[in-house]
Design an enzyme around this catalytic site. Structure first.
Site, mmCIF file in Angstrom:
data_model
loop_
_atom_site.group_PDB
_atom_site.id
_atom_site.type_symbol
_atom_site.label_atom_id
_atom_site.label_comp_id
_atom_site.label_asym_id
_atom_site.label_seq_id
_atom_site.Cartn_x
_atom_site.Cartn_y
_atom_site.Cartn_z
ATOM 1 N N TYR A 57 -0.322 -13.213 -6.184
ATOM 2 C CA TYR A 57 1.168 -12.914 -5.978
ATOM 3 C C TYR A 57 1.898 -14.328 -5.973
ATOM 4 O O TYR A 57 2.877 -14.679 -6.433
ATOM 5 C CB TYR A 57 1.277 -12.547 -4.608
ATOM 6 C CG TYR A 57 2.678 -11.754 -4.584
ATOM 7 C CD1 TYR A 57 2.972 -10.381 -5.171
ATOM 8 C CD2 TYR A 57 3.441 -12.383 -3.654
ATOM 9 C CE1 TYR A 57 4.045 -9.906 -4.869
ATOM 10 C CE2 TYR A 57 4.948 -11.787 -3.516
ATOM 11 C CZ TYR A 57 5.186 -10.465 -3.937
ATOM 12 O OH TYR A 57 6.378 -9.998 -3.944
ATOM 13 N N ALA A 80 -7.940 -13.545 -9.730
ATOM 14 C CA ALA A 80 -8.554 -12.218 -9.909
ATOM 15 C C ALA A 80 -8.064 -11.415 -8.931
ATOM 16 O O ALA A 80 -8.031 -11.332 -7.784
ATOM 17 C CB ALA A 80 -10.139 -12.582 -9.507
ATOM 18 N N THR A 86 -7.987 -3.574 -2.822
ATOM 19 C CA THR A 86 -6.678 -3.700 -2.164
ATOM 20 C C THR A 86 -5.896 -2.438 -2.770
ATOM 21 O O THR A 86 -5.810 -1.892 -3.853
ATOM 22 C CB THR A 86 -6.077 -4.915 -2.871
ATOM 23 O OG1 THR A 86 -4.405 -4.699 -2.184
ATOM 24 C CG2 THR A 86 -5.868 -5.119 -4.358
ATOM 25 N N HIS A 88 -2.620 -2.536 -2.701
ATOM 26 C CA HIS A 88 -1.443 -3.203 -3.436
ATOM 27 C C HIS A 88 -1.840 -3.741 -4.445
ATOM 28 O O HIS A 88 -1.009 -4.623 -4.903
ATOM 29 C CB HIS A 88 -0.402 -3.772 -2.437
ATOM 30 C CG HIS A 88 -0.895 -4.981 -1.774
ATOM 31 N ND1 HIS A 88 -1.954 -5.069 -0.777
ATOM 32 C CD2 HIS A 88 -0.648 -6.347 -1.931
ATOM 33 C CE1 HIS A 88 -2.175 -6.253 -0.409
ATOM 34 N NE2 HIS A 88 -1.617 -6.760 -1.043
ATOM 35 N N PHE A 113 -1.882 -16.445 -19.364
ATOM 36 C CA PHE A 113 -2.305 -15.518 -18.335
ATOM 37 C C PHE A 113 -3.752 -15.279 -18.085
ATOM 38 O O PHE A 113 -4.282 -14.558 -18.858
ATOM 39 C CB PHE A 113 -1.559 -14.099 -18.511
ATOM 40 C CG PHE A 113 -1.780 -13.179 -17.360
ATOM 41 C CD1 PHE A 113 -0.856 -13.414 -16.293
ATOM 42 C CD2 PHE A 113 -2.266 -11.971 -17.694
ATOM 43 C CE1 PHE A 113 -1.226 -12.431 -15.345
ATOM 44 C CE2 PHE A 113 -2.682 -10.890 -16.655
ATOM 45 C CZ PHE A 113 -2.034 -11.176 -15.539
ATOM 46 N N ARG A 127 -16.638 -10.815 -16.481
ATOM 47 C CA ARG A 127 -15.807 -11.769 -17.137
ATOM 48 C C ARG A 127 -15.599 -13.179 -16.893
ATOM 49 O O ARG A 127 -14.903 -13.922 -17.311
ATOM 50 C CB ARG A 127 -14.349 -11.043 -17.121
ATOM 51 C CG ARG A 127 -14.324 -9.670 -17.771
ATOM 52 C CD ARG A 127 -13.084 -8.823 -17.635
ATOM 53 N NE ARG A 127 -13.096 -7.760 -18.361
ATOM 54 C CZ ARG A 127 -13.870 -6.555 -18.208
ATOM 55 N NH1 ARG A 127 -14.918 -6.554 -17.446
ATOM 56 N NH2 ARG A 127 -13.981 -5.597 -19.033
HETATM 57 N N1 INI Z 1 -4.404 -11.636 -4.402
HETATM 58 C C1 INI Z 1 -5.518 -11.743 -5.298
HETATM 59 O O1 INI Z 1 -5.396 -12.918 -6.182
HETATM 60 N N2 INI Z 1 -6.493 -10.891 -5.634
HETATM 61 C C2 INI Z 1 -6.505 -9.755 -4.988
HETATM 62 O O2 INI Z 1 -7.353 -8.787 -5.195
HETATM 63 C C3 INI Z 1 -5.480 -9.462 -3.693
HETATM 64 N N3 INI Z 1 -5.873 -8.504 -2.921
HETATM 65 O O3 INI Z 1 -6.895 -7.678 -3.010
HETATM 66 O O4 INI Z 1 -4.749 -8.230 -2.154
HETATM 67 C C4 INI Z 1 -4.740 -10.491 -3.316
HETATM 68 N N4 INI Z 1 -3.594 -10.317 -2.463
HETATM 69 C C5 INI Z 1 -2.977 -11.546 -1.814
HETATM 70 C C6 INI Z 1 -1.576 -11.668 -2.393
HETATM 71 O O5 INI Z 1 -1.947 -12.283 -3.725
HETATM 72 C C7 INI Z 1 -0.891 -12.746 -1.733
HETATM 73 O O6 INI Z 1 -1.648 -13.816 -1.592
HETATM 74 C C8 INI Z 1 -0.658 -12.265 -0.474
HETATM 75 O O7 INI Z 1 -0.066 -10.972 -0.450
HETATM 76 C C9 INI Z 1 0.481 -13.077 0.419
HETATM 77 O O8 INI Z 1 1.796 -13.101 -0.433
#
Ligand code: INI
Length: 155
Positions: A57, A80, A86, A88, A113, A127
């Protein structure tokens, strides 16, 4: 007829590689693949900067800032996102993909990407250097090509 094609010689290019720590047992392998690709295409060690971020994110805003800095020939984004782990998934994966594309559109710098978006951990492992190759290697190779292509189009 003319063709504007770009080779895979990375000598003189400067690369930023953003690596998400979430699922680091996968992203570490993707990072290793990306570094191997940059080195094998002639990018100097001093011209590679790794930028860790907490999760996928967070990749987009950091990618935009790095691309806008004007210091890099290309920015490669590695992460990844695994659906099984998750609720979300769609928000995290969607935001990462959208903002990575936007960073490139906004700045005119190639932003690549390399974020795996898979249903299962097994698909991610496949992968990240096993059955289906290493997507980190592939995305960094694409970064070298895109940096050359953008430079050629500008010249
Ligand atoms: N972030 C990832 O990079 N991969 C995931 O699978 C994941 N899951 O499973 O939730 C994930 N969540 C964290 C997100 O990217 C943020 O770091 C967090 O929400 C704080 O903003």
């Amino acid at each position: 007829m003319q063709e504007i094609s770009a080779g895979l010689n990375g000598a003189g290019q400067k690369h930023a590689v953003i690596v998400s720590r979430w699922n680091d047992f996968i992203t570490d392998r993707l990072q290793n693949g990306a570094l191997a690709a940059l080195r094998s295409h002639g990018v100097a060690e001093d011209d590679i900067t790794i930028i860790p971020v907490p999760g996928a994110y967070e990749i987009g805003p950091v990618a935009r800032k790095l691309a806008a800095s004007g210091r890099y020939s290309a920015v490669t984004c590695i992460g990844a996102v695994i659906r099984g782990s998750t609720p979300h998934f769609d928000y995290v994966a969607g935001q990462a993909a959208r903002l990575v594309a936007q960073a490139s559109y906004d700045t005119g710098v190639p932003v690549l990407f390399g974020v795996l978006t898979t249903e299962t951990i097994e698909q991610a492992i496949e992968r990240a250097g096993t059955k289906l190759g290493n997507k980190g290697y592939e995305v960094a190779t694409a970064a070298v090509e895109m940096a050359n292509l953008f430079a050629r189009i500008d010249s």
